[in-house]
Scaffold this motif. Sequence first.
Motif, PDB file in Angstrom:
ATOM      1  N   ALA A 167       0.830  -1.211   0.000  1.00 33.51           N
ATOM      2  CA  ALA A 167       0.000   0.000   0.000  1.00 33.51           C
ATOM      3  C   ALA A 167       0.864   1.261   0.000  1.00 33.51           C
ATOM      4  CB  ALA A 167      -0.949   0.004   1.195  1.00 33.51           C
TER       5      ALA A 167
ATOM      6  N   THR B 217      -7.906   9.503  -2.588  1.00 34.39           N
ATOM      7  CA  THR B 217      -8.758  10.149  -1.585  1.00 34.39           C
ATOM      8  C   THR B 217      -8.057  11.355  -0.980  1.00 34.39           C
ATOM      9  OG1 THR B 217      -9.829   8.057  -1.079  1.00 34.39           O
ATOM     10  CG2 THR B 217     -10.006   9.794   0.578  1.00 34.39           C
ATOM     11  N   LEU B 218      -6.806  11.186  -0.593  1.00 34.15           N
ATOM     12  CA  LEU B 218      -6.067  12.298   0.012  1.00 34.15           C
ATOM     13  C   LEU B 218      -5.812  13.412  -0.991  1.00 34.15           C
ATOM     14  CD1 LEU B 218      -3.546  10.395   2.277  1.00 34.15           C
ATOM     15  CD2 LEU B 218      -5.629  11.600   2.955  1.00 34.15           C
TER      16      LEU B 218
ATOM     17  N   ALA C 252       0.797   4.055  -2.968  1.00 33.78           N
ATOM     18  CA  ALA C 252       0.305   5.419  -2.734  1.00 33.78           C
ATOM     19  C   ALA C 252       1.331   6.445  -3.208  1.00 33.78           C
ATOM     20  CB  ALA C 252      -0.003   5.625  -1.248  1.00 33.78           C
TER      21      ALA C 252
ATOM     22  N   LEU D  40      -6.177   5.289  -1.241  1.00 33.09           N
ATOM     23  CA  LEU D  40      -5.720   6.252  -0.244  1.00 33.09           C
ATOM     24  C   LEU D  40      -5.140   7.497  -0.917  1.00 33.09           C
ATOM     25  CD1 LEU D  40      -5.092   6.955   2.733  1.00 33.09           C
ATOM     26  CD2 LEU D  40      -2.904   5.797   2.411  1.00 33.09           C
TER      27      LEU D  40
ATOM     28  N   THR E 272      -5.459  -0.546  -2.110  1.00 29.77           N
ATOM     29  CA  THR E 272      -5.627   0.333  -0.952  1.00 29.77           C
ATOM     30  C   THR E 272      -4.742   1.574  -1.084  1.00 29.77           C
ATOM     31  OG1 THR E 272      -6.171  -1.540   0.464  1.00 29.77           O
ATOM     32  CG2 THR E 272      -5.421   0.467   1.567  1.00 29.77           C
TER      33      THR E 272
END
Length: 81
Positions: A8, A67-68, A12, A64, A60
């Motif tokens: 993850a 989303t951020l 990201a 993440l 994920t």
Amino acid sequence: MGHLLAFALPSAVAWWLGARWVLVLLVAHALVSEPLQGWLVPTRQPDPLDAVADLVGVATGILLARTLRGAGEHASGKMDR
């Protein structure tokens, strides 16, 4: 949980940096590493659930990061079109 986090976090970061090719490498690693470990290391048993955890980690990380990034753009008044 370790497999999920190990995939993850770099996913990201790759998403944030726009390095989508890293995501392809992470998915390939997830699919190849478990069978390869079982074949190359006699004391290891390949575990398909580890590969699943790796892939869930990639997803994920992307979710993440998206989303951020979306929250940051919304807070600054910038919106994607």
